[in-house]
Write a protein that holds these residues in place. Structure first.
Motif, PDB file in Angstrom:
ATOM      1  N   ARG A  33      -3.948  10.240   7.534  1.00  9.52           N
ATOM      2  CA  ARG A  33      -4.833  11.187   6.867  1.00  9.52           C
ATOM      3  C   ARG A  33      -5.436  10.596   5.434  1.00  9.52           C
ATOM      4  O   ARG A  33      -5.660  11.551   4.590  1.00  9.52           O
ATOM      5  N   ILE A  34      -5.568   9.191   5.470  1.00  3.54           N
ATOM      6  CA  ILE A  34      -6.170   8.912   4.082  1.00  3.54           C
ATOM      7  C   ILE A  34      -7.806   8.662   4.072  1.00  3.54           C
ATOM      8  O   ILE A  34      -7.872   8.122   5.187  1.00  3.54           O
ATOM      9  N   ASP A  64     -14.387  15.618   5.721  1.00  2.00           N
ATOM     10  CA  ASP A  64     -14.439  14.681   6.657  1.00  2.00           C
ATOM     11  C   ASP A  64     -13.471  14.326   7.463  1.00  2.00           C
ATOM     12  O   ASP A  64     -13.687  14.129   8.727  1.00  2.00           O
ATOM     13  N   LEU A  65     -12.244  14.383   7.174  1.00  2.00           N
ATOM     14  CA  LEU A  65     -11.062  14.414   7.921  1.00  2.00           C
ATOM     15  C   LEU A  65     -11.020  15.275   8.875  1.00  2.00           C
ATOM     16  O   LEU A  65     -10.519  15.020  10.349  1.00  2.00           O
ATOM     17  N   VAL A  66     -11.388  16.504   8.722  1.00  2.00           N
ATOM     18  CA  VAL A  66     -11.365  17.555   9.750  1.00  2.00           C
ATOM     19  C   VAL A  66     -12.561  17.873  10.407  1.00  2.00           C
ATOM     20  O   VAL A  66     -12.762  18.874  11.209  1.00  2.00           O
ATOM     21  N   ARG A  67     -13.565  17.055  10.294  1.00  2.00           N
ATOM     22  CA  ARG A  67     -15.024  17.554  10.574  1.00  2.00           C
ATOM     23  C   ARG A  67     -15.048  17.527  12.228  1.00  2.00           C
ATOM     24  O   ARG A  67     -15.942  18.788  12.665  1.00  2.00           O
ATOM     25  N   GLY A  99       0.641  -1.226  -0.196  1.00  2.00           N
ATOM     26  CA  GLY A  99      -0.051  -0.070   0.026  1.00  2.00           C
ATOM     27  C   GLY A  99       0.808   1.000   0.021  1.00  2.00           C
ATOM     28  O   GLY A  99       2.051   1.223  -0.069  1.00  2.00           O
ATOM     29  N   ARG A 100       0.006   2.418   0.159  1.00  2.00           N
ATOM     30  CA  ARG A 100       0.806   3.859   0.007  1.00  2.00           C
ATOM     31  C   ARG A 100       1.253   4.415   1.155  1.00  2.00           C
ATOM     32  O   ARG A 100       1.827   5.251   1.280  1.00  2.00           O
ATOM     33  N   SER A 114     -15.058  -2.338   7.506  1.00  2.00           N
ATOM     34  CA  SER A 114     -15.625  -2.342   9.183  1.00  2.00           C
ATOM     35  C   SER A 114     -14.345  -1.951   9.824  1.00  2.00           C
ATOM     36  O   SER A 114     -14.260  -1.429  11.098  1.00  2.00           O
ATOM     37  N   MET A 115     -12.994  -2.368   9.346  1.00  2.00           N
ATOM     38  CA  MET A 115     -11.804  -2.068  10.185  1.00  2.00           C
ATOM     39  C   MET A 115     -11.002  -0.905   9.297  1.00  2.00           C
ATOM     40  O   MET A 115      -9.702  -0.807   9.895  1.00  2.00           O
ATOM     41  N   ALA A 116     -11.254  -0.261   8.371  1.00  2.00           N
ATOM     42  CA  ALA A 116     -10.752   0.925   7.635  1.00  2.00           C
ATOM     43  C   ALA A 116     -10.344   2.183   8.646  1.00  2.00           C
ATOM     44  O   ALA A 116     -11.278   2.139   9.755  1.00  2.00           O
ATOM     45  N   SER A 117      -9.363   2.539   8.372  1.00  2.00           N
ATOM     46  CA  SER A 117      -8.877   3.799   9.275  1.00  2.00           C
ATOM     47  C   SER A 117      -8.553   5.001   8.391  1.00  2.00           C
ATOM     48  O   SER A 117      -8.396   4.755   7.181  1.00  2.00           O
ATOM     49  N   ASN A 118      -8.111   6.126   9.006  1.00  2.00           N
ATOM     50  CA  ASN A 118      -7.720   7.277   8.385  1.00  2.00           C
ATOM     51  C   ASN A 118      -6.305   7.453   8.641  1.00  2.00           C
ATOM     52  O   ASN A 118      -5.602   8.578   8.612  1.00  2.00           O
ATOM     53  N   TYR A 119      -5.405   6.270   9.001  1.00  2.00           N
ATOM     54  CA  TYR A 119      -3.946   6.770   9.103  1.00  2.00           C
ATOM     55  C   TYR A 119      -3.493   7.334   7.909  1.00  2.00           C
ATOM     56  O   TYR A 119      -3.798   7.242   6.700  1.00  2.00           O
TER      57      TYR A 119
END
Length: 431
Positions: free
Chosen positions: A400-401, A425-428, A358-359, A393-398
């Motif tokens: 800031r993705i 959405d990231l900074v909501r 992944g990235r 269901s296990m996804a995250s914003n690591y």
């Protein structure tokens, strides 16, 4: 192919649920979660039909929400007349927003907070699956405050060690879940529960683990539970009305995984339980199962776009995609196997070995090691199969993705079920 909803079309592209994955990637962008609504419904009916056929009309199938939870999925489960297994107030809230009655909802978890308990009771949760004495006391206190009698099951650990990932093996004596039969603590907990005024003990729950292919594990678990039920009847005069035997069967992530005949396996379990019940001279309890992975696992596929292809001379080659552990952390957590393909080269010879990564700025951000694929290049579409469970269901914003969208497919027509997250959405919730 590992699942019958995956094909290769005349253009040499991978199709999913009857649609060209390359077209879907162009329409919605990548990373992209795809889910096959028809397959979800088919899987629901396999379990429902088998339990009704072999355990009678009282038997019930619950969907284990932790596998994947969003409003449209709850709507489908409700439409299929199934109950739900929830493990947080967030899952309860999502179900409510989807219009699902909580009458047939079972609230699991080893550490329900006071807020969780209050919120669930206020919203008329059907059942708590109680893990421990402290939780039981908290439910009794809140039930008394709200002047209700709350129905519960007690979660017990039968001491079954199944051969699955250690992280998803939940039936052992030393599991963080439930109360152990072997130590005598389960018997004491039943006796204590029967003395509470605002609690109705309906039965027992056990869950031996996840990604289980062998019915022998269910037979062993059921034997321990039924022996316990008979023992409690003899000692305390209480006979359970409900026995929840836990989650469903495993799914095929690779060609090496066995094909499971769920109907035949449930028949085998029913024959064993009926015989055991007769031998023990106890009443047949209502049987409940709570599949999650085997409802949605093979209904899912994730699409990515290749960014870079890099070869370290004399070592290995990497294919990097525009997603990774943020949308599928299971390899990083469990070294979970997956089938990985280049969707736009589905008929080409697979003669190059790659690590698909992944990235994220993390060396452990790996989707799969040592994957045989056609020669890859920037812009290719990579498909990871069987990602319907424990991916979204296990996804995250690591890093800031943003999390990918979920696109459902029904009758060969696609529609958006969960939109792609935006930067906003990231900074909501930031102040």
């Amino acid at each position: 192919m590992i699942c019958d909803n995956i094909r290769i079309n005349e253009d040499g592209n991978l199709t999913f649920a009857g649609l060209d994955t390359i077209d879907l990637a162009k329409k919605y962008g990548t990373p992209l979660y795809l889910m096959d609504e028809d397959k979800i419904r088919e899987n629901c009916n396999i379990y429902k039909d088998a339990l009704k056929k072999y355990f009678g009309d009282s038997a019930r199938v619950l969907y284990a929400s932790k596998a994947a939870a969003f409003k449209r999925l709850y709507e489908i489960i409700d439409d299929e007349d199934m109950g739900i297994d929830v493990v947080s107030s967030g899952e309860i809230y999502t179900a409510i927003k989807a219009g699902v009655s909580l009458q047939n909802a079972y609230f699991h978890g080893n550490n329900k907070t006071d807020f969780d308990i209050k919120y669930a009771i206020e919203n008329k949760i059907g059942y708590f699956v109680v893990d421990n004495i402290e939780e039981l006391d908290a439910i009794e206190k809140e039930s008394s405050r709200q002047c209700i009698i709350q129905k519960i099951l007690l979660r017990l650990t039968p001491g079954i060690d199944v051969h699955t990932y250690e992280a998803v093996n939940t039936g052992k004596v030393d599991s963080k879940f439930g109360t152990a039969i072997e130590t005598g603590q389960a018997e004491k907990m039943v006796e204590y529960t029967l003395g509470l005024k605002n609690i109705e003990l309906c039965g027992f729950h056990s869950h031996i683990g996840s990604q289980v292919f062998n019915s022998d594990n269910y037979l062993n678990g059921s034997e321990k539970m039924l022996d316990f039920i008979a023992d409690i009847k003899s000692k305390l005069g209480y006979e359970t009305k409900v026995l929840n035997i836990g989650g469903g069967y495993g799914v095929r992530y690779t060609q090496d995984d066995p094909i499971i005949d769920i109907d035949a396996n449930i028949k085998k379990v029913s024959e064993f339980i009926k015989k055991k019940v007769k031998t023990l001279s106890i009443n047949m309890p209502q049987i409940i199962m709570e599949p999650g992975r085997s409802i949605v696992g093979d209904s899912g596929m994730t699409l990515y776009t290749v960014g870079t292809v890099k070869t370290i001379t004399g070592y290995k080659s990497y294919v990097s995609v525009d997603g990774g552990m943020t949308d599928n952390p299971r390899y990083a957590l469990y070294q979970s196997p997956y089938t990985v393909m280049i969707a736009n080269k589905a008929r080409e010879k697979e003669d190059f070995k790659y690590s698909v990564v992944g990235r994220c700025c993390e060396s452990g951000d790996i989707i799969q090691e040592d994957v045989m694929m056609p020669k890859a290049k920037r812009g290719d579409i990579v498909a990871v199969l069987t990602t319907g469970a424990y991916n979204y269901s296990m996804a995250s914003n690591y890093n800031r993705i943003t999390r990918p969208p979920v696109v459902m497919i029904k009758d060969k027509k696609d529609y958006l079920a969960v939109r792609r997250e935006s930067f906003e959405d990231l900074v909501r919730n930031d102040i």
